[in-house]
Design an enzyme around this catalytic site. Structure first.
Site, PDB file in Angstrom:
ATOM      1  N   TRP A 102      -5.056   4.548  -8.465  1.00  4.92           N
ATOM      2  CA  TRP A 102      -5.619   3.220  -8.192  1.00  4.92           C
ATOM      3  C   TRP A 102      -7.100   3.173  -8.492  1.00  4.92           C
ATOM      4  O   TRP A 102      -7.596   2.163  -9.016  1.00  4.92           O
ATOM      5  CB  TRP A 102      -5.298   2.754  -6.772  1.00  4.92           C
ATOM      6  CG  TRP A 102      -3.848   2.385  -6.640  1.00  4.92           C
ATOM      7  CD1 TRP A 102      -2.908   3.016  -5.872  1.00  4.92           C
ATOM      8  CD2 TRP A 102      -3.150   1.350  -7.352  1.00  4.92           C
ATOM      9  NE1 TRP A 102      -1.685   2.426  -6.059  1.00  4.92           N
ATOM     10  CE2 TRP A 102      -1.797   1.406  -6.955  1.00  4.92           C
ATOM     11  CE3 TRP A 102      -3.542   0.377  -8.283  1.00  4.92           C
ATOM     12  CZ2 TRP A 102      -0.832   0.520  -7.458  1.00  4.92           C
ATOM     13  CZ3 TRP A 102      -2.575  -0.497  -8.781  1.00  4.92           C
ATOM     14  CH2 TRP A 102      -1.256  -0.421  -8.368  1.00  4.92           C
ATOM     15  N   ASP A 172     -11.253  -0.586  -1.763  1.00  2.00           N
ATOM     16  CA  ASP A 172      -9.885  -1.084  -1.923  1.00  2.00           C
ATOM     17  C   ASP A 172      -9.079  -0.468  -0.782  1.00  2.00           C
ATOM     18  O   ASP A 172      -8.776   0.717  -0.795  1.00  2.00           O
ATOM     19  CB  ASP A 172      -9.336  -0.645  -3.293  1.00  2.00           C
ATOM     20  CG  ASP A 172      -7.862  -1.021  -3.479  1.00  2.00           C
ATOM     21  OD1 ASP A 172      -7.262  -1.592  -2.549  1.00  2.00           O
ATOM     22  OD2 ASP A 172      -7.318  -0.741  -4.573  1.00  2.00           O
ATOM     23  N   LYS A 196       1.325  -4.276   1.718  1.00  2.44           N
ATOM     24  CA  LYS A 196       1.580  -2.963   2.295  1.00  2.44           C
ATOM     25  C   LYS A 196       1.589  -3.052   3.824  1.00  2.44           C
ATOM     26  O   LYS A 196       2.561  -2.699   4.457  1.00  2.44           O
ATOM     27  CB  LYS A 196       0.529  -1.948   1.837  1.00  2.44           C
ATOM     28  CG  LYS A 196       0.720  -1.368   0.434  1.00  2.44           C
ATOM     29  CD  LYS A 196       0.679  -2.372  -0.673  1.00  2.44           C
ATOM     30  CE  LYS A 196       0.968  -1.842  -2.052  1.00  2.44           C
ATOM     31  NZ  LYS A 196      -0.175  -1.511  -2.868  1.00  2.44           N
TER      32      LYS A 196
HETATM   33  C1  LIG Z   1      -0.646  -1.732  -4.245  1.00  3.20           C
HETATM   34  C2  LIG Z   1      -2.045  -1.385  -4.554  1.00  3.20           C
HETATM   35  C3  LIG Z   1      -2.769  -2.073  -5.536  1.00  3.20           C
HETATM   36  C4  LIG Z   1      -2.153  -3.152  -6.395  1.00  3.20           C
HETATM   37  O1  LIG Z   1      -2.033  -4.337  -5.733  1.00  3.20           O
HETATM   38  P1  LIG Z   1      -1.498  -5.647  -6.494  1.00  3.20           P
HETATM   39  O2  LIG Z   1      -1.207  -6.560  -5.376  1.00  3.20           O
HETATM   40  O3  LIG Z   1      -0.288  -5.258  -7.289  1.00  3.20           O
HETATM   41  O4  LIG Z   1      -2.582  -6.139  -7.351  1.00  3.20           O
HETATM   42  C5  LIG Z   1      -4.093  -1.712  -5.741  1.00  3.20           C
HETATM   43  N1  LIG Z   1      -4.681  -0.755  -5.020  1.00  3.20           N
HETATM   44  C6  LIG Z   1      -4.008  -0.067  -4.078  1.00  3.20           C
HETATM   45  C7  LIG Z   1      -4.711   0.995  -3.317  1.00  3.20           C
HETATM   46  C8  LIG Z   1      -2.685  -0.364  -3.818  1.00  3.20           C
HETATM   47  O5  LIG Z   1      -2.004   0.318  -2.875  1.00  3.20           O
END
Ligand SMILES: *Cc1c(COP(=O)(O)O)cnc(C)c1O
Length: 360
Positions: A102, A172, A196
């Protein structure tokens, strides 16, 4: 009706009581005669839902008053572009810490908008640990320092908040937001997709310090300019209303569980069931360094890869699904977010033991 233990990395399991409430309110929300999905985002019913969701999120995370809470769209991948567009603030470079899949995506996208300095990387170690803060080569003139607080695919999580001085820290937190208390004041910006730990996909949470917004690049789409979104209480465009409503129910559920410190204790206990077992066996292994193992996403491998399919099939027969690891790394991954009950993790470990006894 049979519900499975869903170990999906995302979209992921939601608390059952949240789904029951949503089902009971589906046709008629609180006597309004309509579903939340059918409401005007500018009507008083939906405004009350949005205000309550924001207030609960602020309460759970103890968000300081000088931070804006934004409900956006585009996911964390969208934010990979939206963050540099908004946060460069006249500067030309940003520092990124590379801890896995990521972070790599964030870096690649940011490179379209600025010079990216990869200040530290876990690549040489196969992304199995977080580079020690003392090894980061930060640039004092960077617009911000970007981290991914939990690498959902690699299962590597920060168990500390890095001190980066006066440069804003951007995180993030898609896959560990609301899993434990966070000192929001140590961050300039926190973002995450909802699917999540928060609610349905389609909603993105952004928490940003007020003084950092208002200097977006001229090319920034209006709907993605934090200042525009903030000035319009996240209703510059039509927000993902139903996802916000479900997120509000999840926030209420977390509060009823005892808030984020209770969530953290629950998550530690759950992860320990799995990691403690992994420590006793050589039939399975977890590649991640002990001090940065994720409490949310637990990757593990069978010693004999040829048994992977049989393991997954037996798990499915026992009501446990979505245990296959991400296609980029293989093996297994158990995602055990807030809504996964400890019984789910206990059932998984019971199956792992049984499978080991059969095949060892
Ligand atoms: C799932 C995830 C993403 C992607 O998220 P989207 O909603 O598909 O844009 C980005 N960063 C992390 C850490 C994630 O777990």
């Amino acid at each position: 009706m049979t519900r499975v233990f869903n170990f999906s990395a995302g979209p992921a399991a939601l608390p059952e009581t949240v789904l029951q409430t949503a089902a009971s309110e589906m046709l008629d929300w609180h006597g309004s005669g309509m579903s939340v999905m059918e409401m005007s985002h500018r009507g008083k019913e939906f405004i009350s839902i949005a205000e309550e969701a924001e207030a609960l999120l602020r309460e759970l995370l103890a968000v300081p008053a000088n931070y804006k809470v934004l409900f956006m769209q585009g996911g964390a991948i969208g934010e990979n572009a939206i963050v540099p567009m908004n946060m460069l603030r006249g500067k030309s470079s940003a520092d990124y810490i590379d801890t896995g899949e990521w972070s790599k995506k964030s870096i690649k996208e940011a490179q379209k908008y600025c010079q990216v300095n990869v200040a530290a990387s876990g690549k040489a170690g196969g992304y199995t640990s977080i580079p020690a803060r003392s090894e980061w080569k930060l640039n004092a003139d960077a617009a911000y320092v970007h981290i991914c607080s939990n690498e959902t695919i690699g299962g590597v999580e920060y168990h500390f908040t890095p001190d980066v001085g006066s440069v804003p820290l951007v995180a993030d937190m898609s896959s560990n937001i609301l899993s434990r208390p966070v000192d929001v004041s140590k961050y300039g910006l926190i973002y995450g997709g909802a699917q999540k730990n928060v609610g349905p996909s389609g909603l993105t949470l952004v928490i940003v310090r007020e003084d950092l917004i208002g200097q977006a690049l001229p090319i920034t789409p209006s709907a993605f300019d934090y200042k525009t979104v903030a000035d319009n209480d996240s209703m510059y465009n039509t927000p993902p209303t139903y996802a916000m409503y479900i997120a509000g129910l999840v926030f209420k559920w977390i509060k009823a569980q005892g808030g984020l410190s209770a969530m953290a204790a629950h998550n530690q206990a759950k992860a320990a069931v799995l990691y403690d077992y992994l420590a006793t066996t050589s039939f399975y292994s977890c590649p991640v360094a002990a001090d940065c193992r994720s409490l949310m996403n637990v990757p593990f491998r069978l010693k004999d890869e040829a048994l992977d399919d049989a393991f997954l099939k037996g798990a499915k027969e026992r009501g446990m699904v979505q245990l296959k690891g991400h296609r980029s790394v293989g093996g297994m991954r158990a995602s055990i977010y807030n809504a996964m009950p400890i019984a789910g993790v206990q059932a998984l470990v019971a199956w792992m033991k049984e499978f080991e006894a059969r095949h060892a």
